[in-house]
Design a protein around this motif. Sequence first.
Motif, PDB file in Angstrom:
ATOM      1  N   ARG A   1      -1.386 -10.040 -11.591  1.00 56.54           N
ATOM      2  CA  ARG A   1      -2.552  -9.340 -11.049  1.00 56.54           C
ATOM      3  C   ARG A   1      -2.322  -7.830 -10.957  1.00 56.54           C
ATOM      4  N   THR A   2      -1.049  -7.403 -11.077  1.00 61.92           N
ATOM      5  CA  THR A   2      -0.757  -5.973 -10.990  1.00 61.92           C
ATOM      6  C   THR A   2      -0.899  -5.264 -12.337  1.00 61.92           C
ATOM      7  N   ALA A   3      -1.430  -5.953 -13.331  1.00 69.83           N
ATOM      8  CA  ALA A   3      -1.712  -5.279 -14.605  1.00 69.83           C
ATOM      9  C   ALA A   3      -2.601  -4.073 -14.327  1.00 69.83           C
ATOM     10  N   HIS A   4      -2.210  -2.923 -14.818  1.00 67.61           N
ATOM     11  CA  HIS A   4      -2.926  -1.697 -14.485  1.00 67.61           C
ATOM     12  C   HIS A   4      -2.974  -0.754 -15.674  1.00 67.61           C
ATOM     13  N   SER A   5      -3.788   0.264 -15.534  1.00 65.09           N
ATOM     14  CA  SER A   5      -3.986   1.224 -16.618  1.00 65.09           C
ATOM     15  C   SER A   5      -4.344   2.573 -16.019  1.00 65.09           C
ATOM     16  N   ALA A   6      -4.021   3.640 -16.759  1.00 60.88           N
ATOM     17  CA  ALA A   6      -4.520   4.976 -16.422  1.00 60.88           C
ATOM     18  C   ALA A   6      -5.755   5.222 -17.274  1.00 60.88           C
ATOM     19  N   CYS A   7      -6.918   5.321 -16.640  1.00 64.70           N
ATOM     20  CA  CYS A   7      -8.166   5.530 -17.380  1.00 64.70           C
ATOM     21  C   CYS A   7      -8.120   6.870 -18.119  1.00 64.70           C
ATOM     22  N   PRO A   8      -8.836   6.975 -19.246  1.00 68.30           N
ATOM     23  CA  PRO A   8      -8.836   8.236 -20.001  1.00 68.30           C
ATOM     24  C   PRO A   8      -9.275   9.425 -19.151  1.00 68.30           C
ATOM     25  N   THR A   9      -8.544  10.517 -19.285  1.00 65.42           N
ATOM     26  CA  THR A   9      -8.901  11.756 -18.603  1.00 65.42           C
ATOM     27  C   THR A   9     -10.021  12.437 -19.384  1.00 65.42           C
ATOM     28  N   VAL A  10     -11.138  12.703 -18.725  1.00 66.57           N
ATOM     29  CA  VAL A  10     -12.275  13.349 -19.395  1.00 66.57           C
ATOM     30  C   VAL A  10     -12.108  14.862 -19.344  1.00 66.57           C
ATOM     31  N   VAL A  11     -11.982  15.409 -18.160  1.00 68.65           N
ATOM     32  CA  VAL A  11     -11.822  16.852 -17.975  1.00 68.65           C
ATOM     33  C   VAL A  11     -10.732  17.076 -16.935  1.00 68.65           C
ATOM     34  N   GLY A  12      -9.849  18.007 -17.212  1.00 66.38           N
ATOM     35  CA  GLY A  12      -8.781  18.320 -16.269  1.00 66.38           C
ATOM     36  C   GLY A  12      -7.420  17.952 -16.815  1.00 66.38           C
ATOM     37  N   SER A  13      -6.407  18.256 -16.050  1.00 70.75           N
ATOM     38  CA  SER A  13      -5.025  17.972 -16.429  1.00 70.75           C
ATOM     39  C   SER A  13      -4.445  16.990 -15.420  1.00 70.75           C
ATOM     40  N   ARG A  14      -4.132  15.800 -15.870  1.00 72.44           N
ATOM     41  CA  ARG A  14      -3.642  14.744 -14.976  1.00 72.44           C
ATOM     42  C   ARG A  14      -2.117  14.801 -14.889  1.00 72.44           C
ATOM     43  N   TRP A  15      -1.621  15.180 -13.720  1.00 68.81           N
ATOM     44  CA  TRP A  15      -0.187  15.208 -13.452  1.00 68.81           C
ATOM     45  C   TRP A  15       0.149  14.106 -12.445  1.00 68.81           C
ATOM     46  N   VAL A  16       1.119  13.278 -12.768  1.00 68.26           N
ATOM     47  CA  VAL A  16       1.584  12.256 -11.829  1.00 68.26           C
ATOM     48  C   VAL A  16       3.111  12.230 -11.852  1.00 68.26           C
ATOM     49  N   MET A  17       3.677  11.709 -10.778  1.00 69.13           N
ATOM     50  CA  MET A  17       5.122  11.489 -10.701  1.00 69.13           C
ATOM     51  C   MET A  17       5.347  10.047 -10.268  1.00 69.13           C
ATOM     52  N   THR A  18       6.135   9.329 -11.039  1.00 63.00           N
ATOM     53  CA  THR A  18       6.323   7.895 -10.815  1.00 63.00           C
ATOM     54  C   THR A  18       7.744   7.605 -10.345  1.00 63.00           C
ATOM     55  N   LYS A  19       7.835   6.627  -9.444  1.00 63.12           N
ATOM     56  CA  LYS A  19       9.132   6.146  -8.974  1.00 63.12           C
ATOM     57  C   LYS A  19       9.122   4.623  -9.042  1.00 63.12           C
ATOM     58  N   TRP A  20       9.997   4.064  -9.895  1.00 64.32           N
ATOM     59  CA  TRP A  20      10.129   2.609  -9.973  1.00 64.32           C
ATOM     60  C   TRP A  20      11.318   2.183  -9.110  1.00 64.32           C
ATOM     61  N   ILE A  21      11.070   1.233  -8.225  1.00 66.24           N
ATOM     62  CA  ILE A  21      12.077   0.792  -7.259  1.00 66.24           C
ATOM     63  C   ILE A  21      12.569  -0.589  -7.673  1.00 66.24           C
ATOM     64  N   ASN A  22      13.872  -0.733  -7.808  1.00 65.76           N
ATOM     65  CA  ASN A  22      14.461  -1.990  -8.267  1.00 65.76           C
ATOM     66  C   ASN A  22      14.689  -2.955  -7.105  1.00 65.76           C
ATOM     67  N   GLU A  23      14.763  -4.234  -7.435  1.00 68.43           N
ATOM     68  CA  GLU A  23      14.809  -5.282  -6.417  1.00 68.43           C
ATOM     69  C   GLU A  23      16.214  -5.572  -5.902  1.00 68.43           C
ATOM     70  N   ARG A  24      17.265  -5.119  -6.593  1.00 70.41           N
ATOM     71  CA  ARG A  24      18.629  -5.536  -6.283  1.00 70.41           C
ATOM     72  C   ARG A  24      19.009  -5.251  -4.830  1.00 70.41           C
ATOM     73  N   GLU A  25      18.659  -4.079  -4.320  1.00 66.80           N
ATOM     74  CA  GLU A  25      19.090  -3.678  -2.982  1.00 66.80           C
ATOM     75  C   GLU A  25      18.106  -4.087  -1.881  1.00 66.80           C
ATOM     76  N   GLN A  26      17.078  -4.866  -2.214  1.00 68.98           N
ATOM     77  CA  GLN A  26      15.986  -5.081  -1.254  1.00 68.98           C
ATOM     78  C   GLN A  26      16.021  -6.464  -0.599  1.00 68.98           C
ATOM     79  N   ILE A  27      17.120  -7.178  -0.731  1.00 70.02           N
ATOM     80  CA  ILE A  27      17.140  -8.559  -0.264  1.00 70.02           C
ATOM     81  C   ILE A  27      16.833  -8.673   1.238  1.00 70.02           C
TER      82      ILE A  27
END
Length: 508
Positions: free
Chosen positions: A473-499
């Motif tokens: 259900r977490t399938a996601h997408s970034a919709c096309p940018t029509v006008v403007g400059s889209r800046w994002v910063m992503t952080k992926w968190i791994n499961e190993r340390e989260q027990i």
Amino acid sequence: MPKLLISLAILYLLVLVKSHSKPKILENNYAISIYDMSKLIDYEHYLLNILQKFANALQKRVDTLEYYLEMTDYDREKNLAEDPIKHFRITRRLHSDYVNWVWFMEEQPWGTLVKDIIAIAPEMPTLKDVEEAIRGLRLIQWTYSLPTAEMAKGVLQDIHHNTSLDGMQCITIARHMVNYKDFIRAKEWLMVGLKMYEADEEIEYIYSQLGMPLVDFYELFVEIQDELGSRYLAMSELQLAIKNWPEKVSLQRALSRLKMNIRIGKEPAEKNKSKRVYKKCCSSECRPTAKLYCLYKTTSSYFLRLAPLKMELLSLDPYMVLFHDVVSDKDIVSIRNLTKGKLARTVTVSKDGNYTEDPDRTTKGTWLVENNALIQRLSQLTQDMTNFDIHDADPFQVLNYGIGGFYGIHFDFLEDAELDNFSDRIATAVFYLSDVPQGGATIFPKLGLSVFPKKGSALLWYNLDHKGDGDNRTAHSACPTVVGSRWVMTKWINEREQIFRRPCLTSI
């Protein structure tokens, strides 16, 4: 200065450039990053300045010729016997002047201008850049259901921008739409371009010199009508074109193909089916339920008791929240400064484990591997937001999107347990580093949920369910940018340390 002279100047200088040795072509990938596209504005100003110098040089030579013609106008009468002075004037000119005029006509004092253009040729956009730019426009048009005629005028989502397309650009888009098998929109772009072409017949010469004569319009029209099944209309137009351009072999070939398709009854191209939820939630913000609420997050660290985070709960299952005002403008400027000169085309991991370009990911990015005070502060912020241990997390990745920039529907979890020391991505945090005037939403089609970028906010969601399996259900997408400059910063968190960090949910 006459428009025709400027046009001829541009054409002649382009011919001179093409006649020189071909430089090595580099892939600059301009179309996939608005930030890098700013370089093209400087290059165009540079080239237009060269063309203006060339046009001025041509005008000076034309002025010289016209002045000389005015000087000789008095001597053009044929009666020479009665006027010895006129006889001498003409004799002298024929002996001396016209030899110099031959030299004047053969001289090409603009070699330096040609070299100036060749010098920056490796920095020019390639065919790949043009194709990706058109693909971005096509995505914008499809996603937001924009009328072709309005787009050509610069009207996007009922907002008129100070720009428009000409006939040549519309035909270029139509050609590429044919390559994408989008024949309905190809026809729309072709007809808009043809209307512009007919409204400005004075520039037919320059269109032809730049590789787009009127006969090409007919050929493309016939190909599109053939694919759409209107073959008898295509036949009548093609026969008219052959009558006007009997020497064009390509028209005869098109006639043979068209006759064959009529004879065998080739099926017309199928119409593309639209994705209603995707289009709706890219165009306007979608929320699946109105029962959720906003609150202050205060429990992840002692610091949050003094400066709580503003949190908007978007979904409980899968868990998804939107944090407001978590990154300051000052930090955003610092983050962007860290990316200068480092942005490169992003790649994805293919099924065979190799990194490859993905046509469904039109963006440039870079990893922030520095361990300075800013990164440490952002890491602590991420840990406070998520309540996860992020020591094993991937570095921050900063992304900037280009023309119609988007990322197709995908998952962030990997589910590749065959790799040694594998740790899947339990959660994703996306920080929005810019406002986007039009488009650019993060959309979850299966949840009917979308979030539009707001500078300084951050979106967090869990990728894995309570069993540790990927949540589709977490399938996601970034919709096309029509006008403007889209800046994002992503952080992926791994499961190993989260027990001991993530609360377990009761199985249903």
